[in-house]
Design a protein around this motif. Structure first.
Motif, PDB file in Angstrom:
ATOM      1  N   PRO A  95      45.886  45.478  74.803  1.00 35.86           N
ATOM      2  CA  PRO A  95      45.855  46.936  74.678  1.00 35.86           C
ATOM      3  C   PRO A  95      46.573  47.455  73.433  1.00 35.86           C
ATOM      4  O   PRO A  95      46.259  48.540  72.947  1.00 35.86           O
ATOM      5  CB  PRO A  95      46.531  47.423  75.949  1.00 35.86           C
ATOM      6  CG  PRO A  95      47.365  46.298  76.428  1.00 35.86           C
ATOM      7  CD  PRO A  95      46.700  45.043  75.937  1.00 35.86           C
ATOM      8  N   VAL A  96      47.534  46.682  72.919  1.00 31.56           N
ATOM      9  CA  VAL A  96      48.338  47.142  71.784  1.00 31.56           C
ATOM     10  C   VAL A  96      48.703  45.969  70.890  1.00 31.56           C
ATOM     11  O   VAL A  96      48.918  44.852  71.359  1.00 31.56           O
ATOM     12  CB  VAL A  96      49.640  47.837  72.258  1.00 31.56           C
ATOM     13  CG1 VAL A  96      50.537  48.205  71.086  1.00 31.56           C
ATOM     14  CG2 VAL A  96      49.353  49.070  73.094  1.00 31.56           C
ATOM     15  N   CYS A  97      48.803  46.267  69.611  1.00 34.83           N
ATOM     16  CA  CYS A  97      49.319  45.327  68.624  1.00 34.83           C
ATOM     17  C   CYS A  97      50.264  46.114  67.723  1.00 34.83           C
ATOM     18  O   CYS A  97      49.979  47.256  67.364  1.00 34.83           O
ATOM     19  CB  CYS A  97      48.160  44.759  67.801  1.00 34.83           C
ATOM     20  SG  CYS A  97      48.669  43.683  66.446  1.00 34.83           S
ATOM     21  N   ILE A  98      51.396  45.506  67.411  1.00 36.52           N
ATOM     22  CA  ILE A  98      52.325  46.117  66.454  1.00 36.52           C
ATOM     23  C   ILE A  98      52.340  45.254  65.197  1.00 36.52           C
ATOM     24  O   ILE A  98      52.573  44.048  65.266  1.00 36.52           O
ATOM     25  CB  ILE A  98      53.751  46.240  67.030  1.00 36.52           C
ATOM     26  CG1 ILE A  98      53.766  47.185  68.234  1.00 36.52           C
ATOM     27  CG2 ILE A  98      54.731  46.728  65.945  1.00 36.52           C
ATOM     28  CD1 ILE A  98      55.110  47.272  68.936  1.00 36.52           C
ATOM     29  N   ALA A  99      52.078  45.896  64.062  1.00 37.85           N
ATOM     30  CA  ALA A  99      52.204  45.220  62.774  1.00 37.85           C
ATOM     31  C   ALA A  99      53.600  45.515  62.240  1.00 37.85           C
ATOM     32  O   ALA A  99      53.987  46.676  62.097  1.00 37.85           O
ATOM     33  CB  ALA A  99      51.143  45.715  61.797  1.00 37.85           C
ATOM     34  N   VAL A 100      54.355  44.452  61.985  1.00 38.89           N
ATOM     35  CA  VAL A 100      55.676  44.580  61.369  1.00 38.89           C
ATOM     36  C   VAL A 100      55.471  44.379  59.878  1.00 38.89           C
ATOM     37  O   VAL A 100      54.930  43.351  59.452  1.00 38.89           O
ATOM     38  CB  VAL A 100      56.668  43.542  61.940  1.00 38.89           C
ATOM     39  CG1 VAL A 100      58.032  43.671  61.263  1.00 38.89           C
ATOM     40  CG2 VAL A 100      56.795  43.683  63.456  1.00 38.89           C
ATOM     41  N   CYS A 101      55.882  45.365  59.112  1.00 43.26           N
ATOM     42  CA  CYS A 101      55.628  45.356  57.674  1.00 43.26           C
ATOM     43  C   CYS A 101      56.920  45.594  56.901  1.00 43.26           C
ATOM     44  O   CYS A 101      57.894  46.119  57.430  1.00 43.26           O
ATOM     45  CB  CYS A 101      54.641  46.460  57.306  1.00 43.26           C
ATOM     46  SG  CYS A 101      53.051  46.342  58.155  1.00 43.26           S
ATOM     47  N   CYS A 102      56.888  45.228  55.626  1.00 39.27           N
ATOM     48  CA  CYS A 102      58.003  45.478  54.717  1.00 39.27           C
ATOM     49  C   CYS A 102      57.596  46.556  53.728  1.00 39.27           C
ATOM     50  O   CYS A 102      56.527  46.490  53.124  1.00 39.27           O
ATOM     51  CB  CYS A 102      58.357  44.207  53.957  1.00 39.27           C
ATOM     52  SG  CYS A 102      59.501  44.496  52.585  1.00 39.27           S
ATOM     53  N   ASN A 103      58.485  47.530  53.556  1.00 38.79           N
ATOM     54  CA  ASN A 103      58.312  48.528  52.514  1.00 38.79           C
ATOM     55  C   ASN A 103      59.080  48.017  51.292  1.00 38.79           C
ATOM     56  O   ASN A 103      60.305  48.010  51.280  1.00 38.79           O
ATOM     57  CB  ASN A 103      58.861  49.875  52.981  1.00 38.79           C
ATOM     58  CG  ASN A 103      58.636  50.977  51.985  1.00 38.79           C
ATOM     59  OD1 ASN A 103      58.580  50.735  50.782  1.00 38.79           O
ATOM     60  ND2 ASN A 103      58.511  52.196  52.471  1.00 38.79           N
ATOM     61  N   LYS A 104      58.353  47.555  50.271  1.00 37.01           N
ATOM     62  CA  LYS A 104      58.980  46.970  49.084  1.00 37.01           C
ATOM     63  C   LYS A 104      59.929  47.938  48.388  1.00 37.01           C
ATOM     64  O   LYS A 104      60.865  47.514  47.713  1.00 37.01           O
ATOM     65  CB  LYS A 104      57.918  46.481  48.091  1.00 37.01           C
ATOM     66  CG  LYS A 104      57.137  45.288  48.593  1.00 37.01           C
ATOM     67  CD  LYS A 104      56.306  44.642  47.502  1.00 37.01           C
ATOM     68  CE  LYS A 104      55.183  45.520  47.037  1.00 37.01           C
ATOM     69  NZ  LYS A 104      54.232  44.829  46.147  1.00 37.01           N
TER      70      LYS A 104
END
Length: 172
Positions: A70-79
């Motif tokens: 039902p859900v996915c979380i994308a963990v990202c880096c803000n350069k």
């Protein structure tokens, strides 16, 4: 320790939505992760649109569980938040945030699995296109989430033979 010992990668989910307050708890857990020089380089993208989740499965070969998640979380880096020190510790920061989310998911009765993205350039670029991620953002990981429809068997992971004391010549 219970959440740590019981956490397993869960790839099969019940057809049950995850309440928004639980998603916010997961994000809060991620943002409370340790971070080098308090840079907090992370950004999080919550994905619950089935069409977008399906598109991800077309570019990430190990993400097929997203077809029923039902859900996915994308963990990202803000350069733009990583310039305060010379060394790129953002990878460790995003890994810590990912693990915190996994543990909070376990604590909330959710199943989850960590899907690696960084450092594979092809995955990074494909996900940027699918998710309309700006140039200064680097997708680090995806976390597939749902109420578990499976219970993998418990396994013992502690191995004292991998522990040394004071130097590499002495076992603990």
């Amino acid at each position: 320790m219970e959440a740590i010992f019981e956490r397993r990668s869960i790839r099969k989910y019940l057809e049950k939505p995850i309440p928004k307050d639980i998603i916010l708890d997961l994000l809060k857990a991620g943002m409370y992760a340790p971070t080098a020089c308090n840079q907090r380089p992370w950004e999080f993208l919550v994905i619950d649109n089935p069409e977008i989740l399906l598109k991800i499965t077309g570019v990430h070969p190990y993400s097929q569980m997203l077809k029923e998640a039902p859900v996915c979380i994308a963990v990202c880096c803000n350069k733009d938040r990583t310039n305060t020190i010379g060394d790129p510790f953002w990878e460790q920061d995003c890994a810590a945030a990912t693990e915190n989310i996994l543990l909070e998911a376990q604590d909330n009765g959710l199943g989850a699995v960590w899907l690696g993205v960084y450092p594979k350039e092809s995955l990074i670029n494909d996900l940027k296109k699918v998710l309309n991620i700006p140039e200064n953002i680097i997708p680090f990981s995806l976390i597939s989430l749902g109420y578990p429809a499976e219970k993998p068997k418990d396994i013992e992971k502690f191995d004292i033979s991998r522990v040394y004391h004071n130097d590499w010549r002495h076992r603990y």
